[in-house]
Write a protein that holds these residues in place. Structure first.
Motif, PDB file in Angstrom:
ATOM      1  N   MET A  89      88.693  73.232  48.957  1.00 34.60           N
ATOM      2  CA  MET A  89      88.226  72.377  50.051  1.00 34.60           C
ATOM      3  C   MET A  89      87.793  73.248  51.232  1.00 34.60           C
ATOM      4  SD  MET A  89      90.246  69.326  52.050  1.00 34.60           S
ATOM      5  CE  MET A  89      90.448  68.404  50.530  1.00 34.60           C
ATOM      6  N   ASN A  90      86.617  72.957  51.799  1.00 31.43           N
ATOM      7  CA  ASN A  90      86.114  73.794  52.883  1.00 31.43           C
ATOM      8  C   ASN A  90      86.790  73.470  54.219  1.00 31.43           C
ATOM      9  OD1 ASN A  90      84.699  71.567  54.103  1.00 31.43           O
ATOM     10  ND2 ASN A  90      83.052  71.844  52.611  1.00 31.43           N
ATOM     11  N   VAL A  91      86.540  74.337  55.201  1.00 33.53           N
ATOM     12  CA  VAL A  91      87.202  74.229  56.505  1.00 33.53           C
ATOM     13  C   VAL A  91      86.868  72.920  57.233  1.00 33.53           C
ATOM     14  CG1 VAL A  91      87.415  75.266  58.800  1.00 33.53           C
ATOM     15  CG2 VAL A  91      87.400  76.722  56.762  1.00 33.53           C
ATOM     16  N   PRO A  92      85.587  72.503  57.312  1.00 34.37           N
ATOM     17  CA  PRO A  92      85.288  71.243  58.003  1.00 34.37           C
ATOM     18  C   PRO A  92      86.047  70.050  57.427  1.00 34.37           C
ATOM     19  CG  PRO A  92      83.276  72.486  57.659  1.00 34.37           C
ATOM     20  CD  PRO A  92      84.345  73.184  56.885  1.00 34.37           C
ATOM     21  N   ASN A  93      86.135  69.971  56.105  1.00 36.84           N
ATOM     22  CA  ASN A  93      86.852  68.851  55.490  1.00 36.84           C
ATOM     23  C   ASN A  93      88.352  68.927  55.766  1.00 36.84           C
ATOM     24  OD1 ASN A  93      84.501  67.792  54.478  1.00 36.84           O
ATOM     25  ND2 ASN A  93      84.735  68.685  52.446  1.00 36.84           N
ATOM     26  N   ARG A  94      88.883  70.136  55.841  1.00 33.11           N
ATOM     27  CA  ARG A  94      90.301  70.292  56.187  1.00 33.11           C
ATOM     28  C   ARG A  94      90.565  69.821  57.612  1.00 33.11           C
ATOM     29  NH1 ARG A  94      91.956  76.234  53.604  1.00 33.11           N
ATOM     30  NH2 ARG A  94      91.705  75.613  51.414  1.00 33.11           N
ATOM     31  N   LEU A  95      89.625  70.100  58.508  1.00 40.38           N
ATOM     32  CA  LEU A  95      89.768  69.639  59.892  1.00 40.38           C
ATOM     33  C   LEU A  95      89.727  68.114  59.962  1.00 40.38           C
ATOM     34  CD1 LEU A  95      87.532  72.225  61.798  1.00 40.38           C
ATOM     35  CD2 LEU A  95      90.017  71.984  61.952  1.00 40.38           C
ATOM     36  N   THR A  96      88.873  67.513  59.143  1.00 36.83           N
ATOM     37  CA  THR A  96      88.782  66.052  59.108  1.00 36.83           C
ATOM     38  C   THR A  96      90.089  65.444  58.619  1.00 36.83           C
ATOM     39  OG1 THR A  96      86.398  66.154  58.674  1.00 36.83           O
ATOM     40  CG2 THR A  96      87.514  64.093  58.162  1.00 36.83           C
ATOM     41  N   ILE A  97      90.657  66.026  57.567  1.00 34.14           N
ATOM     42  CA  ILE A  97      91.937  65.539  57.043  1.00 34.14           C
ATOM     43  C   ILE A  97      93.045  65.741  58.074  1.00 34.14           C
ATOM     44  CG2 ILE A  97      93.717  65.960  55.297  1.00 34.14           C
ATOM     45  CD1 ILE A  97      91.470  66.524  53.309  1.00 34.14           C
ATOM     46  N   LEU A  98      92.997  66.873  58.781  1.00 35.00           N
ATOM     47  CA  LEU A  98      93.982  67.121  59.837  1.00 35.00           C
ATOM     48  C   LEU A  98      93.896  66.039  60.906  1.00 35.00           C
ATOM     49  CD1 LEU A  98      96.090  68.854  61.300  1.00 35.00           C
ATOM     50  CD2 LEU A  98      94.192  70.199  62.259  1.00 35.00           C
ATOM     51  N   ARG A  99      92.681  65.627  61.254  1.00 33.57           N
ATOM     52  CA  ARG A  99      92.501  64.583  62.267  1.00 33.57           C
ATOM     53  C   ARG A  99      93.133  63.268  61.810  1.00 33.57           C
ATOM     54  NH1 ARG A  99      87.749  65.390  62.829  1.00 33.57           N
ATOM     55  NH2 ARG A  99      86.506  63.651  62.042  1.00 33.57           N
TER      56      ARG A  99
ATOM     57  N   THR B 212      88.651  68.457  67.033  1.00 31.02           N
ATOM     58  CA  THR B 212      88.400  68.729  65.612  1.00 31.02           C
ATOM     59  C   THR B 212      87.185  67.944  65.130  1.00 31.02           C
ATOM     60  OG1 THR B 212      89.846  66.952  64.768  1.00 31.02           O
ATOM     61  CG2 THR B 212      90.857  69.108  65.176  1.00 31.02           C
ATOM     62  N   ASP B 213      86.929  66.794  65.766  1.00 33.43           N
ATOM     63  CA  ASP B 213      85.750  66.002  65.410  1.00 33.43           C
ATOM     64  C   ASP B 213      84.475  66.770  65.746  1.00 33.43           C
ATOM     65  OD1 ASP B 213      84.082  63.909  64.674  1.00 33.43           O
ATOM     66  OD2 ASP B 213      84.186  62.978  66.650  1.00 33.43           O
ATOM     67  N   LEU B 214      84.468  67.419  66.907  1.00 32.65           N
ATOM     68  CA  LEU B 214      83.304  68.219  67.294  1.00 32.65           C
ATOM     69  C   LEU B 214      83.183  69.463  66.420  1.00 32.65           C
ATOM     70  CD1 LEU B 214      83.654  68.089  71.190  1.00 32.65           C
ATOM     71  CD2 LEU B 214      82.054  66.790  69.779  1.00 32.65           C
ATOM     72  N   LEU B 215      84.334  70.076  66.144  1.00 30.59           N
ATOM     73  CA  LEU B 215      84.338  71.349  65.431  1.00 30.59           C
ATOM     74  C   LEU B 215      83.952  71.204  63.966  1.00 30.59           C
ATOM     75  CD1 LEU B 215      84.879  74.339  65.803  1.00 30.59           C
ATOM     76  CD2 LEU B 215      87.284  73.925  65.225  1.00 30.59           C
ATOM     77  N   ASP B 216      84.446  70.160  63.298  1.00 29.85           N
ATOM     78  CA  ASP B 216      84.146  70.047  61.865  1.00 29.85           C
ATOM     79  C   ASP B 216      82.654  69.817  61.616  1.00 29.85           C
ATOM     80  OD1 ASP B 216      83.865  67.393  62.554  1.00 29.85           O
ATOM     81  OD2 ASP B 216      85.515  66.661  61.326  1.00 29.85           O
ATOM     82  N   GLY B 217      82.033  69.000  62.472  1.00 32.25           N
ATOM     83  CA  GLY B 217      80.597  68.769  62.319  1.00 32.25           C
ATOM     84  C   GLY B 217      79.785  70.013  62.615  1.00 32.25           C
TER      85      GLY B 217
END
Length: 203
Positions: A1-11, A54-59
């Motif tokens: 799983m890539n970093v952006p998707n991990r950030l989304t799951i963290l959110r 994290t919403d700004l960062l993942d995108g």
């Protein structure tokens, strides 16, 4: 799983944690007393701001690193909706925001999601509109202003006039959120009215 998707799951994971520090759910326990204190609000504010970032960062990472995925496209808006609805639900529970505002937000998300699902079945991808993007930013800012409101109005450095002005400003932000939520929903309907009309006629 890539970093952006991990950030989304963290959110998504942070949403229930944020709620735990916003609304007392364990009766008169020590933890509930902490939640009702300034310390609890500080933790909740930090969690919400961090989740919003994290919403700004993942995108940003997904676009710059070429990691845009169907999974991310599906999960990211869900994470955003959960965070916003959780925030406004907490303030409804605390008596700071009208339940009508929450109802409009939830109804709009159901309607827009329904329109997108119908479009997807027809092979049409509906991109987020400018109304939708502005609405999302205003919703997040409104929640942040509400989160820090007790610190502003309760500060020994704040005058009664300034506190009243801040509360008025926060109320205006709530109204702006309500108006933009309605307008963005109408915008989605208007832009896709032909498709929806065809769908109704084929029922």
């Amino acid at each position: 799983m890539n970093v952006p998707n991990r950030l989304t799951i963290l959110r998504i994971i942070l949403v229930p944690v944020f709620l735990l520090f916003m609304v007392p759910v364990f009766g008169d326990s020590t933890f509930s007393q902490f939640v009702l204190s300034d310390g609890g609000r500080v933790v909740a504010t930090f969690l919400f701001i961090f989740a919003s970032l994290t919403d700004l960062l993942d995108g940003l990472l997904a676009r710059r690193m070429g990691l845009v995925s169907n999974f991310g496209k599906f999960l990211d808006p869900i994470a955003d909706k959960l965070l916003v609805i959780a925030g406004f639900s907490a303030f409804v529970e605390l008596g700071r925001v009208s339940s009508f505002v929450l109802m409009v937000i939830v109804a709009r998300e159901f309607i827009v999601t329904g329109i997108r699902l119908v479009a997807a079945e027809r092979g049409v991808v509906i991109a987020a509109s400018w109304f939708g993007k502005i609405k999302a930013v205003v919703q997040m800012l409104t929640l942040i202003f509400l989160l820090i409101e007790p610190f502003i109005t309760g500060s020994s450095y704040s005058t009664d006039a300034f506190s009243a002005a801040y509360v008025l400003f926060a109320n205006i932000m709530i109204i702006a959120t309500l108006v933009l939520t309605i307008l963005s929903g109408l915008d989605y309907w208007f832009k896709n009215r032909v498709m929806l009309k065809d769908l109704v006629q084929n029922l």
